[in-house]
Design an enzyme around this catalytic site. Structure first.
Site, PDB file in Angstrom:
ATOM      1  N   THR A  27       0.934  -1.131  -0.048  1.00 51.12           N
ATOM      2  CA  THR A  27      -0.129   0.039  -0.006  1.00 51.12           C
ATOM      3  C   THR A  27       0.951   1.215   0.156  1.00 51.12           C
ATOM      4  OG1 THR A  27      -0.069   0.502   2.402  1.00 51.12           O
ATOM      5  CG2 THR A  27      -1.593  -1.272   1.532  1.00 51.12           C
ATOM      6  N   VAL A  59       3.982  -1.271   3.846  1.00 48.97           N
ATOM      7  CA  VAL A  59       3.020   0.041   4.215  1.00 48.97           C
ATOM      8  C   VAL A  59       4.310   1.490   4.452  1.00 48.97           C
ATOM      9  CG1 VAL A  59       1.687   1.186   5.882  1.00 48.97           C
ATOM     10  CG2 VAL A  59       1.708  -1.371   5.775  1.00 48.97           C
ATOM     11  N   PRO A  86       8.328  -1.676   6.447  1.00 44.76           N
ATOM     12  CA  PRO A  86       8.116  -0.081   6.054  1.00 44.76           C
ATOM     13  C   PRO A  86       8.606   0.059   4.730  1.00 44.76           C
ATOM     14  CG  PRO A  86       8.938  -0.315   8.372  1.00 44.76           C
ATOM     15  CD  PRO A  86       9.092  -1.783   7.698  1.00 44.76           C
ATOM     16  N   LYS A  87       7.934   1.029   4.043  1.00 44.89           N
ATOM     17  CA  LYS A  87       8.236   1.374   2.808  1.00 44.89           C
ATOM     18  C   LYS A  87       9.092   2.724   2.879  1.00 44.89           C
ATOM     19  CE  LYS A  87       5.426   0.772  -0.901  1.00 44.89           C
ATOM     20  NZ  LYS A  87       4.318   1.026  -1.418  1.00 44.89           N
ATOM     21  N   ILE A  88      10.339   2.836   2.662  1.00 43.32           N
ATOM     22  CA  ILE A  88      10.969   4.423   2.661  1.00 43.32           C
ATOM     23  C   ILE A  88      11.313   4.813   1.423  1.00 43.32           C
ATOM     24  CG2 ILE A  88      13.003   5.338   3.800  1.00 43.32           C
ATOM     25  CD1 ILE A  88      11.292   3.775   5.944  1.00 43.32           C
TER      26      ILE A  88
END
Ligand SMILES: O=P(O)(O)OC[C@H]1O[C@](O)(CO)[C@@H](O)[C@@H]1O
Length: 225
Positions: A27, A59, A86-88
């Site tokens: 997402t 996310v 976590p998407k960074i």
């Protein structure tokens, strides 16, 4: 090969996960926006419940500073579960956040990748997944396939524990091109998959086989013995 659903729609995820060989869900804030003003952590925990602990859930963080991204990542891990990726975004601040999170043992997906430079910096930062933006790169006349092939070569050559998860697809041809160019994973909307399988030629082929059978045996079933 990883195939992920690029959606936060609970109905689609619930209905289609048992059908398709998906290994996770991705997402971002724009994808979540389509679901309206949901209780975001509850919604993401529900996605986790549906997909189970073995599929990956990616996310995105919201802040732009390194510390802000790290804090967001911790919040996601705390509020959803400690398996979240976590998407960074792969900015200068993002690189610092990635390195810090990897040193803590967090799974990280590097996102917003448009170039080989962003890709090799993220690989060198130890991330688990790279998310190059296939359609957005093509729209900028960037050599998308060449970029993916080069990144895949870097990963192999330096034996990096990183997978390329190509993203931002607008048609199914881009998806197979990304895989041909070296992507290990693709994330796409369930709608694209369903469109690809619902072309009339496929349905016609199946109908013709059944009609041919029926014209000989007068039935649409295989005999019991
Ligand atoms: O160009 P789009 O359709 O906004 O896609 C952006 C992509 O970035 C991602 O956030 C990367 O994981 C995907 O979820 C999405 O496919």
């Amino acid at each position: 090969m990883d195939i992920l659903f690029d959606t936060a729609n609970l109905d689609d995820i619930e209905r289609l996960t048992p059908i398709y060989p998906v290994t996770g869900v991705t997402t971002n804030p724009s994808i979540l926006k389509k679901e309206g003003r949901v209780d975001v952590y509850k919604h993401l925990r529900r996605i986790r419940e549906i997909i189970g602990p073995d599929r990956t859930l990616h996310v995105q963080v919201l802040q732009k500073t390194a510390q802000g991204m790290i804090d967001d990542a911790h919040r996601l891990l705390d509020k959803i579960d400690d398996k979240v990726y976590p998407k960074i975004p792969t900015t200068e601040a993002g690189i610092l956040a990635m390195r810090t999170l990897k040193a803590e043992g967090v799974h990280v997906t590097a996102t917003a990748i448009y170039s080989k430079t962003q890709g090799f910096l993220a690989i060198a930062s130890g991330v688990d997944y790279l998310a190059p933006y296939y359609n957005r790169m093509q729209s900028l006349d960037i050599d998308t396939k060449g970029t993916l092939t080069a990144l895949s070569g870097f990963i192999r050559r330096f034996d990096a524990p990183c997978k390329i998860m190509a993203a931002s697809f607008k048609n199914i041809v881009q998806v197979s091109h990304a895989l041909e160019a070296g992507a290990d994973a693709v994330t796409l909307s369930p709608k694209l998959l369903r469109q690809a399988l619902s072309v009339p030629d496929i349905t016609n082929a199946v109908d013709t086989f059944i009609a041919d059978w029926e014209s000989v045996y007068g039935t649409r079933s295989l005999p019991d013995d």
